[in-house]
Write a protein that holds these residues in place. Structure first.
Motif, PDB file in Angstrom:
ATOM      1  N   GLU A   1       0.833  -1.206   0.000  1.00 14.45           N
ATOM      2  CA  GLU A   1       0.000   0.000   0.000  1.00 14.45           C
ATOM      3  C   GLU A   1       0.865   1.252   0.000  1.00 14.45           C
ATOM      4  O   GLU A   1       0.566   2.221  -0.702  1.00 14.45           O
ATOM      5  N   MET A   2       1.945   1.229   0.803  1.00 13.66           N
ATOM      6  CA  MET A   2       2.859   2.369   0.838  1.00 13.66           C
ATOM      7  C   MET A   2       3.571   2.541  -0.502  1.00 13.66           C
ATOM      8  O   MET A   2       3.754   3.664  -0.975  1.00 13.66           O
ATOM      9  N   GLN A   3       3.957   1.437  -1.115  1.00 15.92           N
ATOM     10  CA  GLN A   3       4.615   1.493  -2.420  1.00 15.92           C
ATOM     11  C   GLN A   3       3.684   2.093  -3.466  1.00 15.92           C
ATOM     12  O   GLN A   3       4.080   2.957  -4.262  1.00 15.92           O
ATOM     13  N   ALA A   4       2.424   1.626  -3.466  1.00 18.95           N
ATOM     14  CA  ALA A   4       1.441   2.133  -4.424  1.00 18.95           C
ATOM     15  C   ALA A   4       1.153   3.616  -4.190  1.00 18.95           C
ATOM     16  O   ALA A   4       1.029   4.395  -5.137  1.00 18.95           O
ATOM     17  N   ALA A   5       1.065   4.010  -2.910  1.00 18.34           N
ATOM     18  CA  ALA A   5       0.812   5.412  -2.579  1.00 18.34           C
ATOM     19  C   ALA A   5       1.980   6.293  -3.008  1.00 18.34           C
ATOM     20  O   ALA A   5       1.781   7.405  -3.508  1.00 18.34           O
ATOM     21  N   PHE A   6       3.198   5.793  -2.827  1.00 14.61           N
ATOM     22  CA  PHE A   6       4.390   6.539  -3.222  1.00 14.61           C
ATOM     23  C   PHE A   6       4.408   6.763  -4.738  1.00 14.61           C
ATOM     24  O   PHE A   6       4.662   7.872  -5.215  1.00 14.61           O
ATOM     25  N   LEU A   7       4.104   5.693  -5.488  1.00 17.14           N
ATOM     26  CA  LEU A   7       4.058   5.803  -6.947  1.00 17.14           C
ATOM     27  C   LEU A   7       2.915   6.709  -7.388  1.00 17.14           C
ATOM     28  O   LEU A   7       3.036   7.447  -8.374  1.00 17.14           O
ATOM     29  N   ASN A   8       1.815   6.655  -6.648  1.00 16.41           N
ATOM     30  CA  ASN A   8       0.662   7.496  -6.960  1.00 16.41           C
ATOM     31  C   ASN A   8       0.997   8.976  -6.777  1.00 16.41           C
ATOM     32  O   ASN A   8       0.647   9.822  -7.603  1.00 16.41           O
ATOM     33  N   VAL A   9       1.713   9.291  -5.686  1.00 14.27           N
ATOM     34  CA  VAL A   9       2.116  10.674  -5.430  1.00 14.27           C
ATOM     35  C   VAL A   9       3.085  11.151  -6.496  1.00 14.27           C
ATOM     36  O   VAL A   9       2.979  12.268  -7.010  1.00 14.27           O
ATOM     37  N   LEU A  10       4.039  10.286  -6.871  1.00 11.76           N
ATOM     38  CA  LEU A  10       4.993  10.633  -7.925  1.00 11.76           C
ATOM     39  C   LEU A  10       4.286  10.819  -9.263  1.00 11.76           C
ATOM     40  O   LEU A  10       4.612  11.720 -10.034  1.00 11.76           O
ATOM     41  N   GLY A  11       3.289   9.946  -9.528  1.00 14.52           N
ATOM     42  CA  GLY A  11       2.524  10.021 -10.775  1.00 14.52           C
ATOM     43  C   GLY A  11       1.765  11.317 -10.884  1.00 14.52           C
ATOM     44  O   GLY A  11       1.762  11.966 -11.932  1.00 14.52           O
TER      45      GLY A  11
END
Length: 326
Positions: free
Chosen positions: A300-310
């Motif tokens: 979930e943290m990985q996905a959130a990090f990529l989402n913020v970067l995206g």
């Protein structure tokens, strides 16, 4: 800290000297570089966790609310000791005032106690999520979560006030050289020329009660979690369910193993040099590892990090397109 003024009158020592890990100038320069990088990474890593959780609405739940508090505590925990250690490596002046030593011990013990309690609360959160998923929203409602965190902060500060008051009520009349890189309880007790039996007993009972209570609570929570996981029929389902606890278990193992070894041993078996090295684990290394553990082992943290970067990339691309049109 008003008590610090009256405590100073009971002692002929007005300042202490933090000897640190090494007296060799070349070694100190290397140690400064190593610990500066670790400290910087620990602070930045925990700040990133705070930013990611605040920016991603999907992470606005009790688990990440506790994780944010853990990040704040880790920043305070490592900041209470490491900056002074880094300053000492760059300077020949290793002194710390009596009140400065008291303050450092207070904040260190305070953040340490809060982290102990918070890790216990996080174990209960995992228990509620896995053993009672349908009632999770009721068991971990927001007012309760805020109350649990507030109580952990209150108890942690009360523990720090009690321990620092007892330690700095002792008489320090001979050496003022602390065989450590910060003002911790064991090396200060070693310096005192007073009878330390009462202080040792109080420290053991109060700090030991916090550690033993939270460890017992964590063990009990994971007993029920493992029992619930065993009822899942598929191996994939078991792994997926228990993986949500992997990060918490790793952090708990790192923190408690070193803290218990340092503070729960009798004084007769203590080694100041050994305590100094072990202290590095929970004062310097653990605050660095916590954000890494929760990032690498948490999808979930990985996905959130990529989402913020995206989102940032999309925003930048839109801005560049509008500039080209203008």
């Amino acid at each position: 800290f008003c008590t610090g003024m009256s405590m100073t009158q009971n002692s002929t020592v007005t300042e202490f000297i933090l000897l640190g890990l090494s007296s060799d100038p070349q070694a100190q320069f290397i140690l400064f570089g190593v610990f500066f990088i670790i400290y910087l990474m620990a602070v930045v890593g925990n700040i990133i966790i705070l930013l990611i959780v605040s920016l991603d609405v999907r992470l606005h739940n009790p688990m990440y609310f506790f994780l944010c508090n853990l990040s704040v505590i880790d920043i305070g925990y490592t900041t209470s000791t490491v900056p002074k250690m880094l300053m000492n490596y760059l300077s020949n002046d290793k002194r710390i005032s009596f009140s400065g030593c008291l303050s450092q011990m207070y904040f260190f013990i305070s953040f340490g106690g809060i982290e102990c309690l918070l890790l216990g609360i996080m174990a209960y959160d995992r228990y509620a999520a896995i053993c009672h998923p349908l009632h999770y929203g009721v068991l971990m409602r927001q007012p309760l979560c805020q109350c649990l965190v507030a109580c952990s902060w209150a108890i942690g500060n009360l523990n720090a006030i009690t321990n620092t008051t007892f330690v700095f009520s002792l008489h320090f009349c001979s050496s003022n050289k602390i065989m450590h890189f910060f003002c911790d309880i064991p090396p200060l007790l070693h310096l005192s020329c007073s009878d330390i039996s009462l202080v040792e007993m109080v420290t053991f009972i109060i700090s030991g009660s916090i550690m033993i209570t939270t460890v017992s609570f964590i063990v009990l929570s994971y007993f029920f979690i493992i029992s619930a996981v065993q009822k899942i029929h598929t191996i994939q389902g078991k792994i997926k369910t228990f993986s949500t606890c992997a990060s918490h278990l790793t952090v708990v193992s790192l923190f408690y193993s070193t803290a218990i070894f340092t503070y729960m041993r009798p004084s007769s078996s203590r080694s100041i040099e050994q305590d100094c090295l072990i202290s590095l684990m929970y004062t310097v290394v653990t605050p660095l590892l916590n954000p890494l553990i929760y990032s690498f082992k948490n999808k979930e943290m990985q996905a959130a990090f990529l989402n913020v970067l995206g989102k940032k990339k999309i925003f930048n691309s839109k801005s560049s397109c509008s500039n080209q049109r203008n």
